[in-house]
Design a protein around this motif. Sequence first.
Motif, PDB file in Angstrom:
ATOM      1  N   ASP A 290     -32.218  20.835   0.388  1.00  0.00           N
ATOM      2  CA  ASP A 290     -33.058  21.654   0.743  1.00  0.00           C
ATOM      3  C   ASP A 290     -34.307  21.659   1.621  1.00  0.00           C
ATOM      4  N   LYS A 291     -34.671  22.664   1.899  1.00  0.00           N
ATOM      5  CA  LYS A 291     -35.894  23.145   3.130  1.00  0.00           C
ATOM      6  C   LYS A 291     -35.826  21.315   3.864  1.00  0.00           C
ATOM      7  N   VAL A 292     -36.593  20.580   2.779  1.00  0.00           N
ATOM      8  CA  VAL A 292     -37.469  19.520   3.451  1.00  0.00           C
ATOM      9  C   VAL A 292     -36.191  18.301   3.713  1.00  0.00           C
ATOM     10  N   ASP A 293     -34.773  18.168   2.827  1.00  0.00           N
ATOM     11  CA  ASP A 293     -33.667  17.676   3.486  1.00  0.00           C
ATOM     12  C   ASP A 293     -33.295  17.783   4.877  1.00  0.00           C
ATOM     13  N   CYS A 294     -33.307  19.564   5.275  1.00  0.00           N
ATOM     14  CA  CYS A 294     -33.093  19.522   6.689  1.00  0.00           C
ATOM     15  C   CYS A 294     -34.102  19.355   7.510  1.00  0.00           C
ATOM     16  N   ALA A 295     -35.371  19.464   7.454  1.00  0.00           N
ATOM     17  CA  ALA A 295     -36.242  19.343   7.993  1.00  0.00           C
ATOM     18  C   ALA A 295     -36.538  17.911   8.898  1.00  0.00           C
ATOM     19  N   GLN A 296     -35.939  17.447   7.460  1.00  0.00           N
ATOM     20  CA  GLN A 296     -36.024  15.883   7.871  1.00  0.00           C
ATOM     21  C   GLN A 296     -34.476  15.079   8.182  1.00  0.00           C
ATOM     22  N   LEU A 297     -33.376  16.178   8.491  1.00  0.00           N
ATOM     23  CA  LEU A 297     -32.145  15.677   9.096  1.00  0.00           C
ATOM     24  C   LEU A 297     -32.616  15.606  10.726  1.00  0.00           C
ATOM     25  N   PHE A 298     -33.334  17.380  11.196  1.00  0.00           N
ATOM     26  CA  PHE A 298     -33.559  17.702  12.581  1.00  0.00           C
ATOM     27  C   PHE A 298     -34.384  16.351  13.273  1.00  0.00           C
ATOM     28  N   ALA A 299     -35.514  15.773  11.967  1.00  0.00           N
ATOM     29  CA  ALA A 299     -36.751  14.877  12.358  1.00  0.00           C
ATOM     30  C   ALA A 299     -35.911  13.812  12.964  1.00  0.00           C
ATOM     31  N   SER A 300     -35.111  13.032  12.241  1.00  0.00           N
ATOM     32  CA  SER A 300     -34.811  11.881  12.099  1.00  0.00           C
ATOM     33  C   SER A 300     -33.369  12.231  13.680  1.00  0.00           C
ATOM     34  N   GLU A 301     -33.287  12.979  14.232  1.00  0.00           N
ATOM     35  CA  GLU A 301     -31.745  13.566  15.042  1.00  0.00           C
ATOM     36  C   GLU A 301     -32.130  12.404  15.993  1.00  0.00           C
ATOM     37  N   SER A 302     -33.550  12.278  16.591  1.00  0.00           N
ATOM     38  CA  SER A 302     -34.057  11.226  17.997  1.00  0.00           C
ATOM     39  C   SER A 302     -33.616   9.435  17.507  1.00  0.00           C
ATOM     40  N   THR A 303     -33.922   9.327  16.598  1.00  0.00           N
ATOM     41  CA  THR A 303     -33.946   7.751  16.239  1.00  0.00           C
ATOM     42  C   THR A 303     -32.487   7.365  15.985  1.00  0.00           C
ATOM     43  N   VAL A 304     -31.517   8.212  15.213  1.00  0.00           N
ATOM     44  CA  VAL A 304     -30.710   8.192  15.065  1.00  0.00           C
ATOM     45  C   VAL A 304     -29.214   8.182  16.811  1.00  0.00           C
ATOM     46  N   ASP A 305     -29.955   8.720  17.045  1.00  0.00           N
ATOM     47  CA  ASP A 305     -28.796   8.428  18.352  1.00  0.00           C
ATOM     48  C   ASP A 305     -29.286   7.379  19.360  1.00  0.00           C
ATOM     49  N   ASN A 306     -30.263   6.683  19.218  1.00  0.00           N
ATOM     50  CA  ASN A 306     -30.484   5.457  19.247  1.00  0.00           C
ATOM     51  C   ASN A 306     -30.176   4.397  19.109  1.00  0.00           C
ATOM     52  N   VAL A 307     -29.649   4.447  17.684  1.00  0.00           N
ATOM     53  CA  VAL A 307     -28.816   3.009  17.571  1.00  0.00           C
ATOM     54  C   VAL A 307     -27.871   2.434  17.706  1.00  0.00           C
ATOM     55  N   GLN A 308     -27.714   1.334  18.566  1.00  0.00           N
ATOM     56  CA  GLN A 308     -26.993   0.533  19.156  1.00  0.00           C
ATOM     57  C   GLN A 308     -26.310   0.654  18.178  1.00  0.00           C
ATOM     58  N   THR A 309     -24.281   0.469  19.095  1.00  0.00           N
ATOM     59  CA  THR A 309     -23.374   0.473  18.752  1.00  0.00           C
ATOM     60  C   THR A 309     -23.281  -0.427  18.613  1.00  0.00           C
ATOM     61  N   PRO A 310     -22.792  -1.710  17.959  1.00  0.00           N
ATOM     62  CA  PRO A 310     -22.334  -3.243  17.821  1.00  0.00           C
ATOM     63  C   PRO A 310     -21.346  -3.676  18.268  1.00  0.00           C
TER      64      PRO A 310
END
Length: 315
Positions: A290-310
Amino acid sequence: MTTDNKPDTLQKFMFDAAPVRGELVELSSAWQQILARRDYPPAVQNVLGEMLAAAALLSANLKFDGSLVMQIHGDGPVRLLVVECDSQLNLRAMAKIRDGESIHDGTPLKQLVNLHGQGRFVITLDPKEKVPGQQPYQGIVPLDGDSVAVVIENYMLRSEQLDTKLWLAADQHISRGLLLQKLPKEGGVAVQMETSEHLDAWDRAVALGSTLSQKELLSTDIHTLLHRLFWEETIRAFDPGHPHFHCGCNREKVGGMLKMLGREEVEEALVDLELLEINCDFCGQQYAFDKVDCAQLFASESTVDNVQTPSNVKH
Ligand SMILES: [Zn+2]
């Protein structure tokens, strides 16, 4: 059927006196689970089932932990065929037919997917753990051949320089395949000479495989086939593997797909819809955002990209 209660099986074997390896695969349960989710015309079933057997046969050779994905992008009534097999022999498969197309029984491969010569065959090798920036290996070739087996044989010879012969057959009950491959010559000083005896052995193995009809392949279990085809040869059979149906889809991956579409496109879709409902093409699982799920997807974009590779990724 003789195979109803037996697990699906992948049997590898070697010729003792020749640099030839072989595999037989038999898929009943996994194939039934794939077919139970979709209503494909018989001609499409045949092609998809043959690709499934081929993917299991080729993936048994994967030298990494990951998946082998085989795709046919068709320019005919069939738009897309995808089969996937990973190192644990998890299988999944699906086909997409163009809207409004009716497909007659027995329609040949060329008419299904290469009507205008624009069809493409794609093999992707996708390691599970990639080093940063690593792309999956992908080979794309024209659909060169009148059967799935010949298309793959041509691909293997051209792209991998491996002499490979395949015999494949599938109907609504079962998918079976035989693979023979000439082992590549060893490098280094102690080069194994390609003696005429060895060449004969390859030719003989292929000649024996070529006695196999599609009808026989569909109606005979692989242990009987192994004995019947190669009873005069000394064969070393390895412990069998057991392929099975498994779809690795999950909410996170579907979310990732939406993110790739981009914020703008997703927001546009949500103007008309309360909920984005996405069905997995392989297993039918439904995912709703839903709208909230989608908003969360794009809000979390920057944090996901910063995850270190193992750190244990091997280079
Ligand atoms: Zn799925």
